[in-house]
Each structure stands twice: as C-alpha cells, then as structure tokens.
Design a protein around this motif. Structure first.
Motif, short mmCIF file in Angstrom:
data_model
loop_
_atom_site.label_atom_id
_atom_site.label_comp_id
_atom_site.label_asym_id
_atom_site.label_seq_id
_atom_site.Cartn_x
_atom_site.Cartn_y
_atom_site.Cartn_z
N GLU A 262 22.71 82.95 -81.80
CA GLU A 262 23.48 83.47 -80.66
C GLU A 262 23.02 82.87 -79.34
OE1 GLU A 262 24.09 87.69 -81.03
OE2 GLU A 262 25.46 87.66 -79.32
N SER A 263 21.75 82.48 -79.24
CA SER A 263 21.28 81.92 -77.96
C SER A 263 21.70 80.46 -77.78
CB SER A 263 19.76 82.06 -77.86
OG SER A 263 19.15 81.38 -78.93
N LEU A 265 24.28 77.42 -77.17
CA LEU A 265 25.59 77.31 -76.52
C LEU A 265 26.71 77.11 -77.54
CD1 LEU A 265 25.03 75.43 -73.17
CD2 LEU A 265 26.49 77.41 -73.47
N LYS A 268 28.87 79.93 -78.77
CA LYS A 268 29.93 80.47 -77.89
C LYS A 268 31.21 79.61 -77.93
CE LYS A 268 27.78 83.82 -75.71
NZ LYS A 268 28.21 85.06 -76.33
N LEU A 287 26.60 69.31 -70.02
CA LEU A 287 27.54 69.68 -71.07
C LEU A 287 28.96 69.71 -70.51
CD1 LEU A 287 27.02 72.42 -73.67
CD2 LEU A 287 29.04 72.57 -72.24
N TYR A 289 32.82 70.94 -71.62
CA TYR A 289 33.47 71.81 -72.58
C TYR A 289 34.96 71.84 -72.27
CZ TYR A 289 35.22 76.51 -73.80
OH TYR A 289 35.97 77.56 -74.24
N LEU B 265 30.57 83.07 -70.54
CA LEU B 265 29.76 81.85 -70.53
C LEU B 265 28.69 81.91 -69.44
CD1 LEU B 265 32.14 78.94 -71.43
CD2 LEU B 265 29.84 79.23 -72.31
N LYS B 268 25.13 82.87 -70.12
CA LYS B 268 24.22 81.91 -70.78
C LYS B 268 23.64 80.89 -69.80
CE LYS B 268 24.74 83.03 -75.13
NZ LYS B 268 23.61 83.80 -75.55
N LYS B 285 41.34 75.19 -70.00
CA LYS B 285 40.08 75.47 -69.30
C LYS B 285 39.02 74.45 -69.70
CE LYS B 285 36.59 79.04 -68.49
NZ LYS B 285 36.23 80.45 -68.63
N GLN B 286 38.42 73.83 -68.69
CA GLN B 286 37.30 72.93 -68.96
C GLN B 286 36.09 73.41 -68.19
OE1 GLN B 286 37.14 69.06 -70.04
NE2 GLN B 286 39.18 68.49 -69.35
N LEU B 287 34.93 73.04 -68.69
CA LEU B 287 33.70 73.46 -68.03
C LEU B 287 32.70 72.33 -68.03
CD1 LEU B 287 32.00 76.87 -68.50
CD2 LEU B 287 30.67 74.83 -68.96
N LEU B 288 32.04 72.15 -66.90
CA LEU B 288 30.97 71.16 -66.79
C LEU B 288 29.70 71.91 -66.45
CD1 LEU B 288 33.74 69.66 -65.88
CD2 LEU B 288 32.21 67.95 -64.95
N TYR B 289 28.66 71.62 -67.19
CA TYR B 289 27.40 72.35 -67.04
C TYR B 289 26.27 71.34 -66.86
CZ TYR B 289 23.17 74.41 -69.18
OH TYR B 289 21.90 74.80 -69.45
N GLY B 290 25.33 71.65 -65.97
CA GLY B 290 24.21 70.73 -65.81
C GLY B 290 23.26 71.18 -64.71
#
Lengths: 400, 400
Positions: A262-263, A265, A268, A287, A289, B265, B268, B285-290
């Motif tokens: 669950e932790s 990414l 999800k 990342l 998504y 999200l 997290k 829907k898009q997501l950028l993470y960093g």
C-alpha cells in the motif's frame, strides 16, 4: 506558416481521436486533412467521404500532403508507410509501438540518411509525454532507473480482479466490452505491448538498441483469482511492472507482474492508468502519471508530435556504446500452475519454497533473467516477490 | 554550434547546482561560464576566482556573453537584470518565481517589443517540467483544473509534524537545518512562494494575468499539533494545496491547507516532494511528481532552459481574454485560534459549527474567497475541509 496538409493512414480508435482534435484546432493552426487511407472504404466514418481512399498511392502521389500520420495496426505495413515517407522526405508521425520497437535500427538508418523528421510520442504510454520529457530534460542527467505501468488493459483487468473478485476471463471480457482490450488480447495480456514500449524507452533513456527477443516479458494470462486473493489478504496487489535498471555500465530490463504494498505509488495506479518514473542523479525521482491509452489521450500525443514536426523537432538521443545490456541478473520470483510438473520449467538458481493452495502449486526462489528467457511460460504465472535486482558481481541493489 | 558563454547572477543553492551540471556537460555541449556576478566577492566559491565579479556591468559589458542566467534572491534586482538582458537582446533564463509573478505584465511587454528569448522552468516546482509540458502538450487541449503541492518546505514540515508528532516550530527548525527553509521562512510558511507559482501557472495554463494580491493564499504558520493529531485520528493529513479551477468561462484559484484522505494521491506526497496534476478534456487527468526544490533538481530545470534557448524555444501561450478570473466562489473551511475572538475575523456566509479542543477554538462553515481576501489571517489557521468549490451561480462542482 504553411498549411499542414495531413495524409493519414488508419482511422481506428486513435485515428478518430486525432481527427476530433485536428477539427477542433483548425481555428488556431493552419492544419487540415488532405486524405485518409483506410482498409474498408464502405464503413461509415466521421471523416468526409471525399478525402477517404483505400489506395496508399493516393497519399504518396498527392503533392499537397506535407505530413504523413501512420495509425494502422499491422507493424509490417506500418513500417512500409513510415519508411516510404522518410525516403520521400515527408515528415511522419506514428503511434505504432510494435513497428517502432521491431524496426528501430532500420528506422534510425533511414533517418540518418534522409534527415526526415519522425516523431512517435503516442507509441509510449498514451497521453504521458515521456519521450518529450526524456528528450528535453534527461539528456543532461544520469538516469539510473526507468519504471512504470505501461499497459492500461492489464492494469484495468488487475484492478477489476482485485476490487470485484472476478476471475481473469470475466475481467478481460469487461475490458474488451469497454474498448480497452483488443479482440485478440495476446499483445496486452502476454506483456508484449509493454515490452515494445520498454524497448523504445531503452533507446530514449539509455541509448541502447536491444532486440525485442532479448527482453524478458511475461504478462497476466495465467494469473488466478487465488493469486489475487492471496496477495490481497497480505495487503498486497499485483501490478504489471516494466523496468529498466542501470548498474555501473550494465543495464537490465524486464516486464513482469510484481507484488506491491500500500505504501508503493504503483498500488494507487488503478484502472487503465499508466505511470512512468525516472530516477536520475540530479533530478532525483520523478513520476509522470496519466491515461496510457484511449482515443483522445493518445490523439493528443500524436497531435503534439504534429506540432513538434512543424516546429522542427526531432529526437536527438543517440545509441550510446558505453553501456551494455545484460540478462545476467538475478530476481526473486514466485511461479504458479495447476500442474505441479510445469513448475520444473523454471530453472531456479536457488529454490526457497514449494507449496500448494486451492488447487494451485507454487514455487519461490531466485532465478536469472537469462534463464527465464529460455523458459516456456505459456502455462505458468510468474510474479516478482520484491523489487530487487542482483547484478552478476554479487552486488545487491535494493530498489525502491 | 556557437559556444554558449554564460553570464550568471547569483551563486547560491541553485547557482551552484547549475555550475555542477554545466561543468559536467561541457564534454557534450559547447557551453562555458564567462562571468559570475556575486554580492560577496570574498566568500569562498566552487567557481574559479578569475570569472567572479561583484559588478553587474562586468557582465553586461562583456560582448562574449551570449546568455544571462539570473539566480539571485531579490525580486526587484532580478527584474532589473532580466529586463536589461531582454532590452539588450541577450537571451535570459531565470528561476525567480517572485520576480516573474510580480513583473509578469511588464516582462511580457518587453518580450513582445524586443523578441528576446526568456525561459523560467526552474521557477515553478523545481525539477518538474511543468511549463514545458503545458507549452508542448496542453495548448491543444482544454484544461479545466490545475492542482498540486507547490512548496517543498511546508510539505516537509507537515510530514515531520504528522510522522514524528513534533510541533511546528521544531519542524521548521529541522527544515532550516536541512537547507529546505530560508532563515526568513515567511515566503514558504505563509503560502507566498506557492502563490507566485500559481500566478505563473494561471498565465501558462489559462492565459490569465492575475495580480498576485488578488490571489488568496494562506500557509501553515498557525497550524497546531492539535490540528495535525485531530486530522490523523480521523485518518486524514494536511497538505498545502494550490489549485486553479475553471468553470465555464470563469477561473478561480487559491493556496490553502486541505485535509486529504488516504485514497487521495496528495496523501502519498511526502517530505520535500511536489506534484502538479492537470485535468483536461482530451488528456484526462495527468500528474507530474518530483523534487520541487533543491540545488541539482532546480539546476536541471535551469539547464534545460539554457538548451531550450539554444534551440530557439520560447513560450507561446498568450493572455486569453475569453476567461475571467473570479474570487466570487465559495469554499468550506475550518478556522482555528487560541483566542476565540479571532474567529470573528472571518465572515462566514454560512457557519456550521463552533467548538473547543485542547485550548484551541474551531469554527467551520462556508465562505467566499473574496471575503477571505479581506481577512487578517496572521493569527488564524485556515484549512479546507473538502475539495469542493461552488461558483456564484449556485452550481456546485465536486472536484476529485
């Protein structure tokens, strides 16, 4: 700016999505369809009849056409279209991952010779702008890992199996009814589709041209409801992960279901969504998504390539000989089958456990990817039990 | 290709990070430092002494310099540097979010007049390539929402408070010790830093030039351990969220702590990490993470701009008059303070509840952003209790 006159091959899911976007963007950009080549001229389409043809020559002989968009299914025909366009110096855009993966080397030679722009963002993870990001951002960094969920169909099936406790076959039928899975779902459920994308990303992130038959990929065809519920009871989920890992000057890659907690990414990322994460020295972990497939999400990626071509964009990442691809790495897996004998197909370097549960036999242990490559996996389910990869020298890398 | 000779202003955290990357990339690109202008010439630096100066003129009078990089703290001085470069036709790159947010309109006019390239990817969310992605991908789509965590310092503090149950002041000190927070942390903890980024994203995603004083932003200065543990007991966390929402032809925006649940999200996204999600018609829907900040992560963004300038890149998104910015939208919030009287500072349209817990007074209710803009919030904690925004016409939008 000169009007872009498109000659498009194919009018399926993505072709139609692109048509919507082009129609919508006509007011902002000098862009129009000149001709669309389809297999069945009698099928009713959104596009006006007068621009439809079933003869490829009509497109290549039309001097007005200054951009070719290739959106058909067949990889060999797609290559003929793309290579003809490149030879004729007509900029070309494609979303055909299988074609680009298989003909990668030949395409590179043609581009080097004819200097024709060729872009294919739509081929890798639909709406996610991964090739652009690698091109614009990661040329100046040192990538050590690329990982993600690259296939929306199998992620949708795994989500359904996990949430609604329905068996694989019913989840697949549901995916087909919703238009995520093809009538012949082999490419998705056997992990071929994510393998083609992984091959393209090996080139764009590590400058490696690896033959597709040297990349180990297994899918979820043989996943049982028993596998799903066993994981669920432990607070885990299966996700079909694709990854590339660099260690010193060696690079390995694989596509395989993996147990995530669950932790993580990936836990999800549900339904038809995809993600790509990139780990690099300066940037750290990033990342992206988004929707990995679909008419409009992939259509936007193709449209972005069209404007890229207009703006003179081309991929500059070249094949880098400093790195070498290896399958001499070890991973920890579980395998399962209803027939105990089938478990012997996998040659483990170190076997941990054999057990039986609800009519399925299980075996866990350590194995090299090389050994898996020569294994017949048609009747077996293979899953990674952790996210570790051990390179030949015995150095263990714990990968998060 | 002509050698890029950099004249850089500032040699702090990002300046030094960029120096490392340029040094590293010299073998791949014709790029070199010509001069670096710093305030204190006597301080020991990584860069060779002979290229250091404390006189800005030395850079602008050096005809060899063909690219200016602006990486100082002071927004007004930064604007002087950037506007001088634009007027002189020297391409310029900056990571100064405050300067770009405040001087946005003036900069646009200068660019229109002098046609000098000016890029600033490093100003918004560090390593996350959000401006590039908006520029290359979302010009052809219809964005309805942009949302994210835009400030690493406060996210680090909130993570510390949640995980280690330490009070705000200690968490802030820890963030300062680790180099995430400045000696004067006002800009981060009062939500100014994410407000500047939000302002830039209003321009790049919706084509709106909104004065920063019209954007409501509140931070976490007044968050108590009581707020954190109250949320935690309900399975919730606070995250300092920034968001822009379009409804028909109206657009609203705000920066405010929000309660998120485990399935979100944002739950997290821990420590100094940032994310930006974009919702649009075609892309979904898009997501950028960093990494939202840091020497090398932001350095890579600045370096990517340098190569962008070399390749003739410029931002093309223009101010779009079809949309109008509004603060006449309603949100549901809680406010808390140790002094009951302070709760009266907020003029609720509809009050739900008033209660007391562990020496803190709480009030929940519905309020317009306009009303919050005229509220003195220095002594109050304000948090969104859900992710809903209600536009004036009484249409309620449930936002996921």
């Amino acid at each position: 700016m000169k009007t872009i006159k498109i000659g498009q091959f194919g009018f399926g899911c993505v072709g139609e999505g692109l048509f919507d976007i082009v129609t919508d963007q006509k007011k902002n950009l000098p862009i129009a369809y000149q001709k669309i080549c389809i297999r069945d001229i009698n099928k009713s389409r959104k596009a006006p009849l007068e621009i439809l043809t079933d003869n490829p020559k009509d497109l290549f002989e039309d001097v007005e056409i200054n951009l070719i968009v290739e959106l058909i299914n067949d990889a060999d025909h797609a290559f003929k279209i793309v290579s003809t366009a490149i030879r004729k110096g007509i900029p070309v855009v494609s979303a055909n991952k299988k074609m680009i993966a298989i003909y990668y080397g030949e395409i590179q030679k043609l581009i080097a010779e004819y200097k024709t722009p060729f872009l294919y963002e739509g081929a890798v993870c639909g709406a996610i702008p991964i090739l652009q990001t690698l091109e614009n951002y990661y040329q100046f960094d040192k990538i050590s890992k690329v990982e993600g969920i690259f296939n929306g169909t199998t992620n949708y099936i795994l989500t359904k199996q996990f949430e609604e406790k329905i068996p694989f076959n019913l989840a697949l039928k549901d995916a087909q009814a919703k238009g995520f899975a093809e009538v012949d779902p082999t490419s998705d459920i056997d992990g071929l589709d994510p393998k083609y994308k992984l091959k393209i990303l090996l080139a764009h992130s590590f400058g490696l041209d690896v033959p597709v038959d040297q990349i180990f990929a297994t899918g979820i065809r043989n996943i049982s409801q028993n596998d799903i519920s066993y994981a669920k009871n432990k607070g885990l989920k299966y996700r079909l992960i694709s990854k590339i890992i660099k260690h010193e000057n060696q690079v390995c890659a694989l596509v395989c279901p993996i147990l995530v907690k669950e932790s993580d990414l990936a836990y999800k990322i549900d339904h038809e969504n995809n993600y790509v994460s990139i780990t690099a020295e300066y940037t750290g972990k990033q990342l992206l998504y988004g929707k990995g497939a679909g008419s409009h999400p992939t259509g936007i990626a193709v449209f972005s390539d069209i404007t890229g071509v207009i703006n003179g964009l081309s991929y500059t990442k070249s094949i880098d000989s400093n790195l070498s691809f290896t399958n001499e790495v070890f991973i920890e897996i579980l395998i399962s089958a209803q027939n105990l004998k089938l478990l012997d197909n996998v040659k483990f370097n170190e076997a941990y456990q054999v057990y039986e549960s609800q009519g399925y036999f299980y075996k866990t242990g350590k194995v090299s990817i090389n050994s898996l490559l020569s294994t017949v996996t048609d009747d077996l389910f293979i899953g990674l039990i952790n996210n570790k990869v051990e390179f030949e020298k015995g150095e263990e890398l714990l990968l998060v």
